[in-house]
Design an enzyme around this catalytic site. Structure first.
Site, PDB file in Angstrom:
ATOM      1  N   GLU A  60      -2.773  -8.604  -4.758  1.00 13.64           N
ATOM      2  CA  GLU A  60      -3.945  -9.471  -4.799  1.00 13.64           C
ATOM      3  C   GLU A  60      -4.555  -9.297  -6.191  1.00 13.64           C
ATOM      4  O   GLU A  60      -4.794  -8.162  -6.616  1.00 13.64           O
ATOM      5  CB  GLU A  60      -4.952  -9.031  -3.727  1.00 13.64           C
ATOM      6  CG  GLU A  60      -6.101  -9.998  -3.646  1.00 13.64           C
ATOM      7  CD  GLU A  60      -7.164  -9.618  -2.617  1.00 13.64           C
ATOM      8  OE1 GLU A  60      -6.931  -8.700  -1.819  1.00 13.64           O
ATOM      9  OE2 GLU A  60      -8.230 -10.252  -2.666  1.00 13.64           O
ATOM     10  N   ARG A 296       2.933   4.854   2.142  1.00 13.19           N
ATOM     11  CA  ARG A 296       2.376   4.638   0.813  1.00 13.19           C
ATOM     12  C   ARG A 296       2.405   5.930   0.009  1.00 13.19           C
ATOM     13  O   ARG A 296       2.532   7.012   0.560  1.00 13.19           O
ATOM     14  CB  ARG A 296       0.955   4.109   0.923  1.00 13.19           C
ATOM     15  CG  ARG A 296      -0.030   5.119   1.493  1.00 13.19           C
ATOM     16  CD  ARG A 296      -1.376   4.492   1.840  1.00 13.19           C
ATOM     17  NE  ARG A 296      -2.098   4.045   0.669  1.00 13.19           N
ATOM     18  CZ  ARG A 296      -2.364   2.768   0.387  1.00 13.19           C
ATOM     19  NH1 ARG A 296      -1.946   1.808   1.185  1.00 13.19           N
ATOM     20  NH2 ARG A 296      -3.045   2.444  -0.675  1.00 13.19           N
ATOM     21  N   LYS A 306      -8.857   0.523  -5.090  1.00 12.49           N
ATOM     22  CA  LYS A 306      -9.280  -0.359  -6.180  1.00 12.49           C
ATOM     23  C   LYS A 306     -10.792  -0.394  -6.302  1.00 12.49           C
ATOM     24  O   LYS A 306     -11.323  -0.490  -7.412  1.00 12.49           O
ATOM     25  CB  LYS A 306      -8.777  -1.782  -5.927  1.00 12.49           C
ATOM     26  CG  LYS A 306      -7.358  -2.004  -6.411  1.00 12.49           C
ATOM     27  CD  LYS A 306      -7.033  -3.488  -6.340  1.00 12.49           C
ATOM     28  CE  LYS A 306      -5.760  -3.705  -5.594  1.00 12.49           C
ATOM     29  NZ  LYS A 306      -5.514  -5.086  -5.219  1.00 12.49           N
TER      30      LYS A 306
END
Ligand code: ATP
Ligand code: MG
Length: 596
Positions: A60, A296, A306
């Site tokens: 994104e 992850r 983020k």
């Protein structure tokens, strides 16, 4: 695909096994695509070619990529490379609020820098934006409404939450759930037409409010949101939810293996439900994509959220997204990390379904392995103290400057000629303050009165004393040069020296700004368990010193990497380094010394 030349032989993992099994079973005729994903022409021609896998990396564009994304990039692009497939770069830009062209450019740059591209063998560029599929997504939503698989819900947000139930409690059907298709379609078109306020209603998939998987309890698939989108502007006031958009993006691009992190495991049943509905209606090509999950990357001593990274930037704690202490790709790059080291790291940590933490030292180790054979050596004095060879003029000649040299690579250059570094030794040189001791501790082998050491690549000297200022601080060390002991001459071993110390000549040394970076956090898991990451900042994550460096470094170009003997690996800063103002960043020490 561009193939990074140092790609190690990959270790097998569960994803490789799945892909190999799929390739072995491939039976479909090969079909080419035409048009752009989402177009009618594309729909008519697109088909999965099982002889070629398609993966995707779907960021994104709401921030810069970090080391966790690097794992996903290396995995997705690496699988495509290894199995002669293609990996798409797709911007998942379905959320208008936080996205920005700056981030799009930064992400493209980061993936290229890591050594990957997104072209088909015929050169077709697989760079996509989810926002280009908004028309298709809208049609897909109408199709679900028409076939009784979606409805507009006008419950308040609180009621919707309460009626969803929880793990032990089934949900309750919305009073709007049994409206007719025609009524739902009309309402949905009103949503799109801007006739209802933000949040007044949502479109929901009609699945099962009693499902043990809460993600299947009629998830929202479209919401009203008046927000300008970075690509579509104000064309839309409704936007698809991520969980609805993502499977459609995969399907339109004929992705074969949609690989994501484990948080999405519980979303997989909805992914399958949605694509099966759309395949039944002939809206997407078959065989459709399948989702696979992996664990992850959790790396110690960094935060990868983020939101938190953005906070560090916005509050000025770091100098920007590319501050060399940031775990972003741009930060690692400016710190001096190489694409090879990052790819080797991602390969080494492997791909599993198990949750684990990777030690930051593993990343540093990969960098050292990459730089050790190639980084030119250089001498730099980071904490300078003047050393005067008091007998120099009598012993060597007044004002004499002795040319010295050392190889840039001590272990050879793989059969090539090893470049030499040249520098001058004169009466005064810079040494490290810690290389002189008035009261030497036990075992100390460097300069103290009466002891002999070698100036690396130069002569053996004998320490005779030091000079202090009024406050008692040592301002100068004194020694005698012993002629005929120069390195590489027959007399080199005529006098025994206990140690060789690094130095820089006062005549040809060059001043440099050296930024001694260290870890940004003192805690190994600053991001875990509700900790306040801002309370865990390392106050010593950056120390700037004015150093003296050997003259060969005056030729350094931005991004050039070196091993400063005994100090570690350093890089000429890609932004601030210039020939009239040298700036070097410490990448990492010579060995793992964190916390010691
Ligand atoms: P957010 O969605 O909260 O903004 P994100 O880190 O998930 O943050 P995306 O841009 O959605 O950001 O991520 C792109 C891809 O990178 C996703 O497929 C995601 O699964 C993957 N990814 C993100 N963080 C990691 C990580 N730490 N390890 C491995 N893959 C990751
Ligand atoms: Mg995400």
């Amino acid at each position: 695909m561009s193939t990074p030349d140092t790609a190690p032989t990959p270790l097998t993992n569960f994803l490789r096994q799945i892909i190999e099994a799929d390739l072995a079973q491939g039976t479909h005729a090969q079909k080419r695509w035409a048009g752009t994903p989402g177009d009618a022409a594309h729909q008519a021609t697109a088909a999965v070619d099982p002889a070629r896998i398609r993966t995707r990396f779907p960021p994104e564009p709401n921030g810069y990529l970090h080391v966790g994304h690097a794992k996903s990039i290396c995995l997705n692009f690496g699988l495509a490379r290894d199995y002669a497939g293609v990996c798409h770069l797709r911007f998942d830009d379905t959320n208008p609020e936080k996205e920005d062209q700056e981030y799009v450019d930064g992400i493209i740059d980061a993936v290229h820098w890591l050594g990957f591209d997104w072209n088909d063998p015929d050169g077709h560029e697989n760079l996509y934006f989810a926002s280009r599929y908004f028309d298709f997504m809208y049609r897909a939503a109408e199709y679900l409404i028409e076939t009784g698989h979606a409805y507009v819900d006008e419950q308040s947000a609180e009621d919707m939450r309460a009626n969803r139930g929880d793990f032990g409690k089934p949900g309750v059907n919305s009073p709007f759930r049994d409206r007719s298709s025609a009524e739902n379609l009309q309402r949905f078109r009103e949503m799109r037409g801007g006739q209802h306020a933000d949040g007044a209603m949502v479109l929901r998939a009609k699945i099962d409010m009693a499902s043990p998987n809460i993600n299947l309890r009629d998830p929202a698939i479209y919401r009203i949101k008046r927000a300008e989108h970075h690509a579509t502007g104000n064309a839309w006031c409704i936007y698809p939810m991520y969980t609805f958009a993502h499977p459609i993006e995969d399907a339109l691009e004929c992705i074969t293996h949609s690989i994501c992190t484990l948080e999405f495991e519980d979303q997989r049943p909805f992914y399958d439900w949605l694509l099966d509905r759309l395949a039944d209606g002939g809206l997407i090509a078959t065989p459709r994509p399948h989702q696979y999950e992996f664990a992850r990357l959790n790396l110690t001593y960094v935060v990868t959220s983020k939101r938190k990274l953005k906070h560090l930037v916005d509050s000025g704690i770091v100098s920007g997204w590319d501050d060399p202490r940031m775990p972003t790709i741009v930060g690692l790059r400016r710190r001096g990390y190489t694409p090879t080291a990052i790819r080797a790291f991602c390969e080494r940590i492997g791909v599993t379904k198990d949750y684990s933490w990777i030690d930051y030292a593993t990343l540093e180790g990969c960098l050292r392995e990459d730089l050790e054979p190639f980084a030119h050596r250089a001498m730099a004095v980071l904490d300078p103290l003047k050393l005067v060879l008091t007998n120099w003029d009598e012993a060597m000649g007044a004002g004499h400057l002795e040319p010295c040299q050392l190889p840039a690579l001590p272990h050879g250059a793989g059969g090539q000629t090893v470049p030499q570094r040249h520098f001058l030794l004169g009466r005064e040189v810079w040494i490290e303050r810690e290389d002189f001791a008035e009261a030497p501790p036990k075992g100390y082998k460097r300069l103290f009165v009466g002891n002999k050491v070698r100036l690396k690549g130069g002569y053996v000297i004998e320490c005779t004393g030091c000079v202090k200022d009024a406050s008692g601080a040592i301002t100068e060390v004194q020694a005698l040069v012993i002629p005929e002991t120069k390195s590489g001459t027959p007399g080199a071993d005529s006098v025994k020296a206990k140690a060789a110390i690094t130095w820089v000549g006062a005549h040809d040394g060059v001043p440099a700004e050296v930024r001694l970076y260290d870890r940004l956090f003192t805690d190994a898991q600053p991001d875990a368990g509700g900790k306040d990451f801002l309370a865990l900042l390392n106050p010593e994550s950056l120390k700037t010193v004015t150093a003296w460096v050997e003259p060969s470094l005056a030729q350094a170009q931005p991004d050039d990497k070196f091993q400063f003997e005994r100090h570690g690996y350093f890089v000429a800063d890609r932004h601030d380094h210039a020939s009239d103002h040298l700036v070097f960043n410490r990448i990492t020490g010579l060995k793992d010394s964190w916390g010691k």
